[in-house]
Design an enzyme around this catalytic site. Structure first.
Site, PDB file in Angstrom:
ATOM      1  N   GLY A  20       0.807  -1.222   0.000  1.00 23.90           N
ATOM      2  CA  GLY A  20       0.000   0.000   0.000  1.00 23.90           C
ATOM      3  C   GLY A  20       0.838   1.269   0.000  1.00 23.90           C
ATOM      4  N   LEU A 101      -7.421  -8.143 -14.574  1.00 28.60           N
ATOM      5  CA  LEU A 101      -8.765  -7.567 -14.575  1.00 28.60           C
ATOM      6  C   LEU A 101      -9.320  -7.589 -15.988  1.00 28.60           C
ATOM      7  CD1 LEU A 101      -8.348  -4.362 -12.398  1.00 28.60           C
ATOM      8  CD2 LEU A 101      -9.580  -6.458 -11.788  1.00 28.60           C
ATOM      9  N   ASN A 113      -2.472   2.139 -14.258  1.00 28.92           N
ATOM     10  CA  ASN A 113      -1.541   1.320 -13.483  1.00 28.92           C
ATOM     11  C   ASN A 113      -0.171   1.979 -13.519  1.00 28.92           C
ATOM     12  OD1 ASN A 113      -0.531  -1.084 -12.145  1.00 28.92           O
ATOM     13  ND2 ASN A 113       0.332  -1.718 -14.112  1.00 28.92           N
ATOM     14  N   HIS A 115       3.830   0.673 -13.581  1.00 27.96           N
ATOM     15  CA  HIS A 115       4.712  -0.493 -13.698  1.00 27.96           C
ATOM     16  C   HIS A 115       6.138  -0.035 -13.389  1.00 27.96           C
ATOM     17  CE1 HIS A 115       6.041  -4.397 -15.038  1.00 27.96           C
ATOM     18  NE2 HIS A 115       6.955  -3.822 -15.792  1.00 27.96           N
ATOM     19  N   GLU A 154      -4.753  -7.006 -21.065  1.00 25.38           N
ATOM     20  CA  GLU A 154      -3.500  -7.770 -21.026  1.00 25.38           C
ATOM     21  C   GLU A 154      -2.592  -7.124 -19.985  1.00 25.38           C
ATOM     22  OE1 GLU A 154      -1.352  -8.376 -24.782  1.00 25.38           O
ATOM     23  OE2 GLU A 154      -3.243  -7.972 -25.779  1.00 25.38           O
ATOM     24  N   ASP A 156       0.200  -5.165 -18.379  1.00 25.95           N
ATOM     25  CA  ASP A 156       1.212  -4.148 -18.727  1.00 25.95           C
ATOM     26  C   ASP A 156       1.213  -3.785 -20.211  1.00 25.95           C
ATOM     27  OD1 ASP A 156       2.066  -4.346 -16.055  1.00 25.95           O
ATOM     28  OD2 ASP A 156       3.460  -5.954 -16.537  1.00 25.95           O
ATOM     29  N   GLU A 183      11.191   5.948  -5.921  1.00 24.16           N
ATOM     30  CA  GLU A 183      11.220   7.421  -5.755  1.00 24.16           C
ATOM     31  C   GLU A 183      10.651   8.094  -7.004  1.00 24.16           C
ATOM     32  OE1 GLU A 183      14.982   9.302  -4.781  1.00 24.16           O
ATOM     33  OE2 GLU A 183      15.309   7.710  -3.300  1.00 24.16           O
ATOM     34  N   ALA A 184      11.019   7.574  -8.156  1.00 25.74           N
ATOM     35  CA  ALA A 184      10.499   8.140  -9.419  1.00 25.74           C
ATOM     36  C   ALA A 184       8.994   7.906  -9.517  1.00 25.74           C
ATOM     37  CB  ALA A 184      11.227   7.529 -10.611  1.00 25.74           C
ATOM     38  N   GLU A 185       8.547   6.736  -9.075  1.00 22.68           N
ATOM     39  CA  GLU A 185       7.105   6.424  -9.104  1.00 22.68           C
ATOM     40  C   GLU A 185       6.312   7.416  -8.252  1.00 22.68           C
ATOM     41  OE1 GLU A 185       5.858   2.453  -8.197  1.00 22.68           O
ATOM     42  OE2 GLU A 185       7.634   1.589  -9.097  1.00 22.68           O
TER      43      GLU A 185
HETATM   44  C1  GRF Z   1       5.296  -0.469  -7.350  1.00 26.89           C
HETATM   45  O1  GRF Z   1       6.615  -0.832  -7.619  1.00 26.89           O
HETATM   46  C2  GRF Z   1       4.502  -0.382  -8.631  1.00 26.89           C
HETATM   47  O2  GRF Z   1       5.302  -0.101  -9.713  1.00 26.89           O
HETATM   48  C3  GRF Z   1       3.886  -1.726  -8.739  1.00 26.89           C
HETATM   49  O3  GRF Z   1       3.614  -2.114  -7.418  1.00 26.89           O
HETATM   50  C4  GRF Z   1       4.574  -1.507  -6.573  1.00 26.89           C
HETATM   51  C5  GRF Z   1       3.920  -0.857  -5.410  1.00 26.89           C
HETATM   52  O4  GRF Z   1       3.279  -1.783  -4.639  1.00 26.89           O
HETATM   53  N1  GRF Z   1       2.735  -1.680  -9.592  1.00 26.89           N
HETATM   54  P1  GRF Z   1       3.001  -1.437  -3.097  1.00 26.89           P
HETATM   55  O5  GRF Z   1       2.381  -0.078  -3.056  1.00 26.89           O
HETATM   56  O6  GRF Z   1       4.354  -1.477  -2.418  1.00 26.89           O
HETATM   57  O7  GRF Z   1       2.108  -2.528  -2.643  1.00 26.89           O
END
Ligand code: GRF
Length: 211
Positions: A20, A101, A113, A115, A154, A156, A183-185
Site C-alpha cells: 500500500g 482484470l 496502473n 509499472h 493484457e 502491462d 522514488e520516481a514512481e
Molecule cells: C510499485 O513498484 C509499482 O510499480 C507496482 O507495485 C509496486 C507498489 O506496490 N505496480 P506497493 O504499493 O508497495 O504494494
C-alpha cells in the site's frame, strides 16, 4: 475563479495487493493539497495488504475481494467494477495490484496502473516487484524507470501516459534499484493522476496526448 478552484476532486477507487505504499503516497499528496482526487474506495485482493490501514487514514471505505472466491477472472472483475461503480469512482487506480482484470466497457480508458519499468520491456505476467529489477540487473541495462499507463485486458499493455527514467549503476542490486525507481514512481504517478483529474489527457488509438 480559476478552473483549479471550481473543479471537484476526481472520485477514484484504488486497488492494492501489497504494502500500500503507493496508496499512502496518493493519500499524502491529497492531504498536502497537491492532488485533486477523492479516494472513495480501496479494494484489496488479500486481507494481508497493509494498505487497508492507509485507506482508513484517507477516510475511505475499504473492501477485501479475493480471486479464489470467484469462478473466473470475469466474475472477479465484475464484482470489483460493481463496487467501484457503487462508490462513484470515475477512475480506477491500480496501486500495486497483482490480479488480472477484465475491464468493462464503461471503464475503458478509466483504469490506470504504474509499472516499475519502462514499458514495453520487462513486463507481463510474473514481472512484478523485485523480479523486474533483478531481470533488469541480470540483463545489464543502464536505464530503468517507471511507466504510468491505461489498463487493457493484457498485463502491462495499455497506452502509455507518462514515463520517468532513472540510471542503473553496475553496483546496483535489485533492492537499491527498486528504491530508486520507487522514488520516481512517487512523483510520476501523482503527476499522471493530476493530469487526468485536470482533464488534460486525451487519446487517439493508443497514443496518449497531454495538453
Ligand atoms: C510499485 O513498484 C509499482 O510499480 C507496482 O507495485 C509496486 C507498489 O506496490 N505496480 P506497493 O504499493 O508497495 O504494494
Amino acid at each position: 475563479m480559476s478552473d483549479g478552484e471550481t473543479r471537484k476532486p476526481l472520485p477514484v477507487a484504488v486497488l492494492i495487493s501489497g504494502t500500500g505504499r503507493t496508496l499512502k503516497n496518493i493519500n499524502d499528496r491529497v492531504a498536502g493539497g497537491r492532488l485533486d482526487v477523492d479516494v472513495r474506495l480501496v479494494i484489496a485482493s488479500t486481507s494481508m495488504a497493509t494498505g487497508v490501514q492507509y485507506a482508513t487514514e484517507a477516510n475511505a471505505p475499504s473492501r477485501v475481494l479475493v480471486r479464489k472466491d470467484f469462478d473466473s477472472d470475469e466474475s472477479y472483475s465484475e464484482a470489483i467494477f460493481a463496487a467501484c461503480r457503487e462508490a462513484g469512482a470515475e477512475l480506477v487506480v491500480l496501486a500495486g495490484w497483482l490480479k488480472l482484470l477484465v475491464v468493462p466497457d464503461d471503464y475503458q480508458n478509466r483504469v490506470v496502473n504504474i509499472h516499475p519499468w519502462l514499458l514495453p520491456s520487462f513486463c507481463g505476467q510474473g514481472y512484478y516487484g523485485h523480479h523486474v529489477h533483478q531481470a533488469a540487473i541480470d540483463y545489464g541495462v543502464k536505464l530503468s524507470g517507471c511507466t504510468v499507463h491505461f489498463v487493457d485486458n493484457e498485463y502491462d499493455h495499455g497506452p502509455v501516459i507518462l514515463q520517468r527514467a532513472v540510471p542503473v549503476s553496475h553496483e546496483d542490486t535489485a533492492d537499491t534499484l527498486a528504491s530508486r525507481v520507487f522514488e520516481a514512481e512517487c512523483e510520476a504517478f501523482p503527476e499522471a493522476l493530476q493530469l487526468i483529474a485536470e482533464g488534460r489527457v486525451t487519446m487517439a488509438g493508443r497514443i496518449v496526448q497531454v495538453t
